[in-house]
Design an enzyme around this catalytic site. Sequence first.
Site, short mmCIF file in Angstrom:
data_model
loop_
_atom_site.label_atom_id
_atom_site.label_comp_id
_atom_site.label_asym_id
_atom_site.label_seq_id
_atom_site.Cartn_x
_atom_site.Cartn_y
_atom_site.Cartn_z
N CYS A 2 0.82 -1.21 0.00
CA CYS A 2 0.00 0.00 0.00
C CYS A 2 0.85 1.26 0.00
CB CYS A 2 -0.87 0.02 1.25
SG CYS A 2 -1.87 -1.45 1.41
N ARG A 27 5.30 0.48 -5.85
CA ARG A 27 5.14 -0.40 -4.69
C ARG A 27 4.16 -1.53 -4.98
NH1 ARG A 27 6.59 2.48 0.10
NH2 ARG A 27 5.01 1.45 1.36
N TRP A 71 -2.86 -2.70 -1.80
CA TRP A 71 -2.38 -4.02 -2.21
C TRP A 71 -3.11 -5.00 -1.29
CZ3 TRP A 71 1.38 -7.65 -0.05
CH2 TRP A 71 1.88 -8.57 -0.98
N ASN A 97 -1.62 1.73 6.00
CA ASN A 97 -0.69 0.72 5.47
C ASN A 97 -0.27 -0.14 6.66
OD1 ASN A 97 1.27 -0.74 4.17
ND2 ASN A 97 2.71 0.96 3.94
N GLY A 98 -0.22 -1.46 6.48
CA GLY A 98 0.15 -2.35 7.58
C GLY A 98 -0.97 -3.36 7.81
N GLU A 464 19.58 -16.24 -7.98
CA GLU A 464 19.14 -14.88 -8.27
C GLU A 464 18.70 -14.75 -9.73
OE1 GLU A 464 18.15 -12.45 -6.75
OE2 GLU A 464 18.34 -10.76 -8.10
N LYS A 468 14.95 -13.60 -10.88
CA LYS A 468 14.70 -12.49 -11.81
C LYS A 468 13.83 -12.97 -12.95
CE LYS A 468 15.62 -10.00 -9.92
NZ LYS A 468 16.11 -9.41 -8.70
N GLU A 471 10.16 -13.80 -11.82
CA GLU A 471 9.47 -12.62 -11.31
C GLU A 471 8.93 -11.72 -12.43
OE1 GLU A 471 12.39 -10.17 -9.31
OE2 GLU A 471 10.84 -9.25 -8.08
N HIS A 487 19.64 -35.40 -8.35
CA HIS A 487 18.92 -35.97 -7.20
C HIS A 487 17.42 -35.70 -7.30
CE1 HIS A 487 22.72 -37.03 -5.38
NE2 HIS A 487 23.15 -35.80 -5.65
N LYS A 586 6.96 -3.77 -4.38
CA LYS A 586 8.36 -3.39 -4.23
C LYS A 586 8.79 -3.52 -2.78
CE LYS A 586 12.32 -1.73 -5.55
NZ LYS A 586 13.18 -2.68 -6.26
O1 M6R Z 1 13.71 -4.41 0.29
P1 M6R Z 1 14.27 -5.80 0.51
O2 M6R Z 1 15.65 -5.95 -0.03
O3 M6R Z 1 14.18 -6.24 1.92
O4 M6R Z 1 13.32 -6.73 -0.34
C1 M6R Z 1 13.41 -8.12 -0.25
C2 M6R Z 1 12.64 -8.80 -1.37
O5 M6R Z 1 11.27 -8.51 -1.26
C3 M6R Z 1 13.13 -8.34 -2.74
O6 M6R Z 1 14.50 -8.53 -2.89
C4 M6R Z 1 12.40 -9.10 -3.87
O7 M6R Z 1 12.75 -10.45 -3.84
C5 M6R Z 1 12.75 -8.47 -5.21
N1 M6R Z 1 11.57 -7.96 -5.83
C6 M6R Z 1 13.36 -9.40 -6.19
O8 M6R Z 1 13.68 -8.76 -7.38
#
Ligand code: M6R
Length: 591
Positions: A2, A27, A71, A97-98, A464, A468, A471, A487, A586
Amino acid sequence: MCGIVGYIGYSKADNVIISSLKRLEYRGYDSWGVAISEGGRLNVYKQVGAIGEVESYELGDSTIGIGHTRWATHGKPSEVNAHPHLDCNKRIAIVHNGIIENFLPLKERLIKEGHRFVSETDTEVIAHLIEKNYKGDLEKAVVAALPELKGSYAIVAISSKERKLVACRYKSPLILGVGDGEYFIASDVPAVLEYTNRVVYLEDGDVVTITDSGYEIKNNGVEVSRKVELVSWSIEDAEKGGYEHFMLKEIHETPRVIEDTLLGYVSETIDLDVSFAAGTSEIIFVACGTSYHAALVGKYVIEEMSGIPVRVEYASEFNYHPAPLSRSLVVGITQSGETADTLEALRKAKRAGARVLAITNVLGSSVTRIADYVIYTRAGPEIGVAATKTFIAQLVVIYLMAAKLSMLTRSEVEKLVLELKLLPERVRRILDKEDKIREIGEFLADYENMMYIGRGLGYPVALEGALKMKEISYIHAEGYPAGELKHGPFALLGKETPVVACVIRDNTYDITLNNIKEVKARDSPVIAIADEKDEEVEKYVDFVVRTPEVDRIFTPVTYSVALQLLAYYTAKKRGCEIDKPRHLAKSVTVE
Ligand code: M6R
């Protein structure tokens, strides 16, 4: 996650609020709404979906109001669940928010007391609690309602009867923007940058009351003064600068980000102060997502260079493991500084008496209040939901930490610093050749499943790379240690499942090539990420993404930039919403 905006000043509030909400779109949200106070009543507008391109909205001429991007957590995305939420008499509107953890018993009690609820949200109880306590003074009513709430919140309240905003925060981010004769309240700095660069980072427990003549912050009923910080980000920093997507722009900023982060901590030698680690028996990293992968690189590098044992935990799982010892150093990595799981893990570490270090990109973020020590990455604002340049900046800080914790000789440190200073140029060379990566990305766009493999330092890079890819392109992509494929995951290989192999020319090299041969024998197309000096690998694979040669410990930097571009071009070819992938946010401020 949010986004909150509040405005009081001399401009038309609905336009200011909507333009500020757009700056928080990164966000992630599924619905949005605005409320303005005009002529003794509240005008409210809510909608499901994106705010869209309309520049001006006609809610009225009022110069005070609040807005929100939602959100969904409690209740599906719908107009009725969108914020702002109102009390029964439509005299009070709030955005939140929260998560209010005890909203159900509160709701039941308020219903018995005669309050009528319209939404499925946890938030609506806040509006009713404020209503219950409202006797003509919004600040008093908010303050009276807060002790009833369990959970996390950033709240902004407005009433139809008074020309003021009352905002408060607890475990959810909130900043105050201070303009000339106008004030803003928001979840994050980009929301206010168009209007002011003077910002107050509110702290947990702060309640701020804002009128036309100024603002007053109280904590526990006592007036407190908070520093007004000058934000150096320009509005351009927060915009696309000619790139089609924020993600591509941010990948292209990587060389500068490395330079800026080094500038902060390196001169002739490494100036980073690591006295916080003196006498530590172990280092425990806690993080989520991409930051977790940076921590995994940290494990390899720090253990290798310093011999200090390193544990890496998903922040969300940290609670279910033995508490750290008081001699542990617990390091939270979080680019946003607001990830609820990471903050909670660090609070647990503090309760156990451990020292807590935060590595974050956001000045004044919540993590900086929890940690005993803070190291900032200097990546600037990252708008694309996919973490790219901030990941590389985290790696740079980790290398510096590892070097400072190690027993390296002076000349070894100098060599390392030299290598680090060459990294921006190495990354520029990858960016200059992105057409080749685009071709391979476009080839991958037709597949629905992928594997990423690597050994040693190549393993977190593979994880990673897969994150990416999944995502932003929505291709199912899994990262594995190369040795693990046989395995179980071997069963998934075949010509319909390409494999990306991160091949590093170190003691993992020969065995990784063997693993690639095993994969090829099962018909999977193989894409190798390798350095330009590797003359062997191309014999066994279908494509090679070449990166400039660097010291092996820095391959996570060069390989990850290449993998970010690979994911980007695959997603682009598939027509995905790259900067705002579906279902993602985000900044994940709920556990
Ligand atoms: O703000 P942060 O680094 O704590 O965020 C952690 C994850 O939410 C963040 O890295 C997420 O996995 C990314 N969107 C990946 O690209």
